[in-house]
Each structure stands twice: as C-alpha cells, then as structure tokens.
Design an enzyme around this catalytic site. Structure first.
Site, mmCIF file in Angstrom:
data_model
loop_
_atom_site.group_PDB
_atom_site.id
_atom_site.type_symbol
_atom_site.label_atom_id
_atom_site.label_comp_id
_atom_site.label_asym_id
_atom_site.label_seq_id
_atom_site.Cartn_x
_atom_site.Cartn_y
_atom_site.Cartn_z
ATOM 1 N N CYS A 16 0.838 -1.200 0.000
ATOM 2 C CA CYS A 16 0.000 0.000 0.000
ATOM 3 C C CYS A 16 0.882 1.264 0.000
ATOM 4 O O CYS A 16 1.591 1.504 -0.954
ATOM 5 C CB CYS A 16 -0.971 -0.053 1.174
ATOM 6 S SG CYS A 16 -2.282 1.131 0.964
ATOM 7 N N HIS A 44 -3.873 -5.072 0.370
ATOM 8 C CA HIS A 44 -3.359 -5.495 1.686
ATOM 9 C C HIS A 44 -3.344 -7.023 1.810
ATOM 10 O O HIS A 44 -4.377 -7.611 2.138
ATOM 11 C CB HIS A 44 -4.234 -4.907 2.802
ATOM 12 C CG HIS A 44 -4.001 -3.448 3.007
ATOM 13 N ND1 HIS A 44 -3.044 -2.965 3.861
ATOM 14 C CD2 HIS A 44 -4.575 -2.368 2.434
ATOM 15 C CE1 HIS A 44 -3.039 -1.647 3.819
ATOM 16 N NE2 HIS A 44 -3.965 -1.252 2.966
ATOM 17 N N GLU A 60 -2.217 -8.769 4.122
ATOM 18 C CA GLU A 60 -2.292 -9.212 5.523
ATOM 19 C C GLU A 60 -3.726 -9.354 6.020
ATOM 20 O O GLU A 60 -3.944 -9.971 7.056
ATOM 21 C CB GLU A 60 -1.510 -8.243 6.422
ATOM 22 C CG GLU A 60 -2.094 -6.845 6.603
ATOM 23 C CD GLU A 60 -1.774 -5.878 5.464
ATOM 24 O OE1 GLU A 60 -1.404 -6.343 4.367
ATOM 25 O OE2 GLU A 60 -1.924 -4.655 5.655
#
Ligand code: XMP
Length: 537
Positions: A80, A168, A170
């Site tokens: 990001c 993202h 994660e």
C-alpha cells in the site's frame, strides 16, 4: 545458527501488526520497527517490508525512509503506502485516486511467472484501501497484476528484488494474502521457517543464561498467563536464582491465591507469597470513587512489592511478562496512546535493577503456545484476563471483606458453571473458537466439546450498590443484586456481550441466589464495548 528475521517498517498503519502476525504464522521471525530505525548493521535481516500509512506520499509530514539502507542487499516488498512510496521515490508517479479505492477487488492480468504470485488463482480476491494510486511506474519496473480500477495493483522491478502491492495481503479479505506473504518470505527471502515454540524456548533459555550470568532475578507474579510463562522460562534458564513475588491484595477470586501458589510450587518456582490483604482493606476503607480505589491499590501494591524485593539484596534484574502488543502500543509512532498498560513499575532507583523481558517479542497466542511447550497446565494457560485491582473494580461503592466474600462466592459459581457447560461442535468450528494449540476434547460422535469458558474472552460478577426486595420461603428479603458480565473479544479493545444459553443463565441465577448468602437478585449485563467498558469501574 542465528535467528533470521524480516523487518517490517512501520509508517503508522493500523494493519502493520497484522503483517507481523501473518509472518509469525509462517514460522518466520519478524520485528516491527519505526520507519526510520532500520537496523543497518544487523546481519540476520533477510528481507524488509514497507507497510501502510495514514499519510499520502505528498503530505509534508509523511514518513520517509532512505531505501539505500537496504536496496541491493535484500528483497523488499512495499504494501500500500510502502508500494506507493517506493514508486514515487524511484521516479514513478502517484496521484490522488478519483474516488478512494476501498473494499474487495479481483486481480486480473496476473503475471503467474512472477515468484510473488506463485500458486495464485485467476481473479484472486484482494482488499484495497487507499486514497492515492500509482499512475506511472519508475523506469525498470513493470506491472504484475491489475484490478478493474487499478492498473498497477502489483509491480516488480525488472532486475532487482523489489515488489510492491497496492492491496493489503495481511487482511482476511485478501483470500490468497498468506500465499503471497509465504512466496515473499520463504521463496524470495529464504526464510527457514524455524520460528516455533520449541525453538523459541531453546534460544531464549540460552540467551537468558548468557544475559543474566550468575545474577539473581526478581519477578512479580500475578497468576496471569504472561507472568507465569515468563517465570517458568526464567526458571528453566537460571533455576532458583529467580525469586518470584506474588502479592495477595485480598481481592483475588475465591481461593485463587492458595490455588495459584500450589500451581507455582508444582512448577518448581521459587515463590514468596505475601498476604497483604489487611493493609489493602484498611487503606480502601470507605473509599467509593473508582479512580481513587485504583490509585490506592496501585500505590500499596508497589510498596508491598518493593518491601519484599528489597530483602533480596543481591538481585540485579527485574523480570516482567511484557508482551509484544504492549510494546507496540506504547511505541505507536503516530503518537496515539491506545491503551496504557499495567506493570509492576516504580522500583526504587537505588536498587539499580536491569530490566529483563523474555516475552517481549511474542503475541498472546504465542505466549500460550510457549507455555504449553514448557509444560504449564492448561488451566493456567487458558485463563481469562483479570484486572490488576481485582474484585475491587467489581464492587461498586465502598469495599469491605464481607462484600468481597459475597462477590467471590457468586463469581465462583458463575466461572465454574462456564467451565462445566460444554457445547458440542464440529472440530473445524472448535479450532476457530479455541486459542491456537488448545487440546481438543472429542466426543463419541467425533465432535469436539468446548466449554462456555473457552468460548468467551472474559467473565466475572459485579456487586451492585443496590438492595432490592425478594421473598424466600415465607420470608421477605431485602438483599443485594449482582450483575453477570461475559464478553467475547479478540483484544479487549472492543467487546460484545456473550450470548449465553438461557438454560445456563437460569441455572447460574438459581445457584447464586440459593447458595450465596446476601444476594437475592441476578441480572445480565448486555452492553457492548464501546460505549460501555468490560469492567464496571
Ligand atoms: P476495560 O474495562 O477498560 O478493560 O474495557 C479492558 C481489559 O483490561 C482489563 N483491565 C485491567 N487490567 N489492570 C489490569 O491489569 C487494570 O487496572 C485494569 N482495568 C481493566 C479488563 O479486565 C479487560 O480485560
């Protein structure tokens, strides 16, 4: 062999900790460091991740890092803001996106040959959350995936190990996010994936022996998971040169001091138990204001602990069960304090104790896994959190020994009831509900029995400062009311009231009213946090 590590540079995003969680799940050690604290001379770093940020690369106050500290020495992944920052710094272009790109998207034009996307499916779902977007890549870089709205959803350098993703990986909604992180840390950076509880115990015990030498260490035990695991780990390293101090302020759960002392003795710990309850009751006499109660307990606790600690005249170290989230929260680089945390603290300066925090790199579930590895019994490992000031913050109004007795009895019935009431569920569901690594109790039909206790984050009873009318036999009663509190949560920052079964609540209510003298009414607290808090004071 040295401990390999990945460095995650923190630019202030809320999800930075999640990246670390994911890497640990890949049995890879990682450290989150402020964006400007890259450890240039650490030979064990095998890769670096530049994480997200609340800032735009154009904000004057945006956090910037000198890429030359690691570029050319190890693989780099920007996530990001990290991806945008690298693109911007190396000669690409970043501009405000027409509308904020937020939510689910599907990857297209994936370069399946690129090692970052090994094992990826067509149209793999990702999660976007950014206000800027990359509109041109630097020379020597090329796109390796797009989405409908984002041309450079992921990029790679032509001839050096640099990658960037604007989504993202994660977060849970990026369905193959863990695969992407595995591709990066294992295939690209060469992680040996040897970060495990057994490995942690072995290396930490060796490090502690080296760090502490022949010195003596003091540790404050609370009965909670973190301090217990820290103590057993230190005990394994230095044996009875560790002295533990467990202070009973008189406001622990029913029989807790005696039970936990027995557990500690069975674990071979050298523990001094200090019954200081009379002093705490005397100092709290007539005090009703919640903050004042907390202050008195905090002050008395430190004084009692210090008086004991001072007797161990040759101690050189103070050990604490501080864990990683405590430190990340207090180190938060954007300067917002989310939660202040409660340690023994305040030891007299003249003792010159050095601080030893053997769990400082672990997340809570890793502490539990290490605890199991060390053979700590399950009832200690799986314990609910319990506030430092104990039942004092669950007795509204002035505290007396009699009120503590009433609350202990009611609390004991509630907690034991939660432990005894089991719900059968498929193993897959049970694994999601239980903490990682918990033993599974299979039933005859192959399901797993999970107690209500293990399904919730925390529970307790609150003694209310009201009396109400009731009837028992032919007698009119005028007695106290208690509130039951049980919440689900992942980190205590937010919590929802637990939807306990009605038959369970009916039984607990009956048992409390029939067996706890002084209580004739039981209520259930159905408030969530926020706007309520978990504790009542
Ligand atoms: P609240 O009531 O703020 O509680 O929603 C969040 C979590 O923190 C625990 N808590 C404490 N723990 N000392 C502690 O060690 C304290 O003074 C304290 N106050 C609250 C609470 O039990 C819950 O887990």
């Amino acid at each position: 062999m040295q401990q390999q590590k990945i460095i995650i540079l923190d630019f202030g995003s809320q999800t930075t900790q999640l990246i670390a969680r994911r890497l640990r799940e890949l049995d890879t050690f990682c450290e989150i460091l402020p964006y400007n604290k890259f450890p240039v001379s650490d030979p064990d770093v095998i890769g670096v991740i530049l994480a997200g940020s609340p800032y735009s690369v154009y904000d004057p106050e945006a956090f910037r890092v000198d890429l030359n500290q690691f570029r050319g020495r190890m693989p780099i992944l920007g996530i990001c803001y990290g991806a945008q920052f690298m693109s911007h710094t190396l000669g690409g272009k970043v501009e405000p996106a027409g509308s904020r790109e937020y939510g689910r998207a599907n990857l297209s034009s994936i370069d399946f040959e690129n090692p970052l996307f090994k094992g990826f499916d067509e149209n793999s779902q990702v999660w976007m959350s950014h206000g800027d977007t990359i509109t041109a890549l630097p020379n020597g870089f090329h796109a390796i995936a797009s989405t409908e709205k984002v041309q450079y959803a992921a990029y790679a350098a032509d001839n050096e190990p640099i990658w960037g993703v604007q989504f993202h990986p994660e977060v849970f909604h990026t369905l193959q996010g863990t695969q992407l992180l595995r591709n990066f840390v294992v295939d690209i950076c060469g992680s040996r994936q040897d970060w495990s509880p057994a490995n942690f115990v072995e290396t930490t015990v060796a490090e502690l022996r080296q760090q502490i030498g022949n010195d003596r260490v003091i540790l404050g035990l609370s009965g909670g998971v973190d301090s217990s695991v820290a103590a057993v780990l230190l005990n394994k390293a230095i044996g009875n040169r560790l002295t533990c101090i467990f202070v009973d302020h008189g406001m622990l759960r029913k029989n807790e001091f005696q039970n936990v002392m027995k557990d500690y003795e069975c674990l071979g710990l050298n523990v001094i138990g200090v019954d200081a309850s009379a002093r705490f009751f005397a100092d709290l006499d007539g005090v009703t204001e919640p903050e004042k109660k907390r202050k008195i307990i905090g002050r008395d606790f430190i004084e009692v602990f210090n008086a004991e600690a001072k007797k161990i005249t040759d101690a050189k170290w103070l050990a604490q069960g501080t864990i990683y989230p405590d430190r990340i929260e207090s180190l938060n680089i954007t300067g917002k304090v989310i939660k202040s945390h409660h340690n023994v603290g305040g030891l007299p300066e003249e003792m010159h104790l050095k601080l030893c925090e053997p769990l400082k790199w672990l997340f809570k579930d890793e502490v539990r896994r290490v605890g199991r590895q060390l053979g700590i019994p399950e009832h200690l490992i799986g314990r609910h959190p319990f506030p430092g000031p104990g039942l004092a913050v669950r007795i509204l109004g002035a505290i007396t020994p009699e009120k503590v007795r009433i609350l202990q009895d009611a609390d004991d019935i509630f907690i034991q009831g939660l432990r005894d009431y089991k719900v059968n569920m498929p193993a897959e569901q049970a694994k999601k509900v239980l903490a990682a690594g918990s033993p599974l109790e299979y039933t005859d039909n192959g399901e797993v029995a999970v107690s209500l206790y293990d399904q919730i984050w925390q529970a307790g009873v609150i003694l209310l400062p009201v009396k109400s009318v009731g009837v028992m036999g032919d007698e009119r009663t005028y007695e106290r009311a208690v509130a039951l509190r049980a919440v689900t949560s992942t980190d205590a920052m937010t919590a929802d009231w637990a939807h306990l079964p009605y038959d369970f609540m009916a039984k607990v209510s009956n048992d409390i009213i029939n067996h706890v003298k002084g209580v004739n009414r039981v209520c259930y607290d159905i408030s969530s946090k926020p706007p309520a808090t978990i504790e009542w004071e």
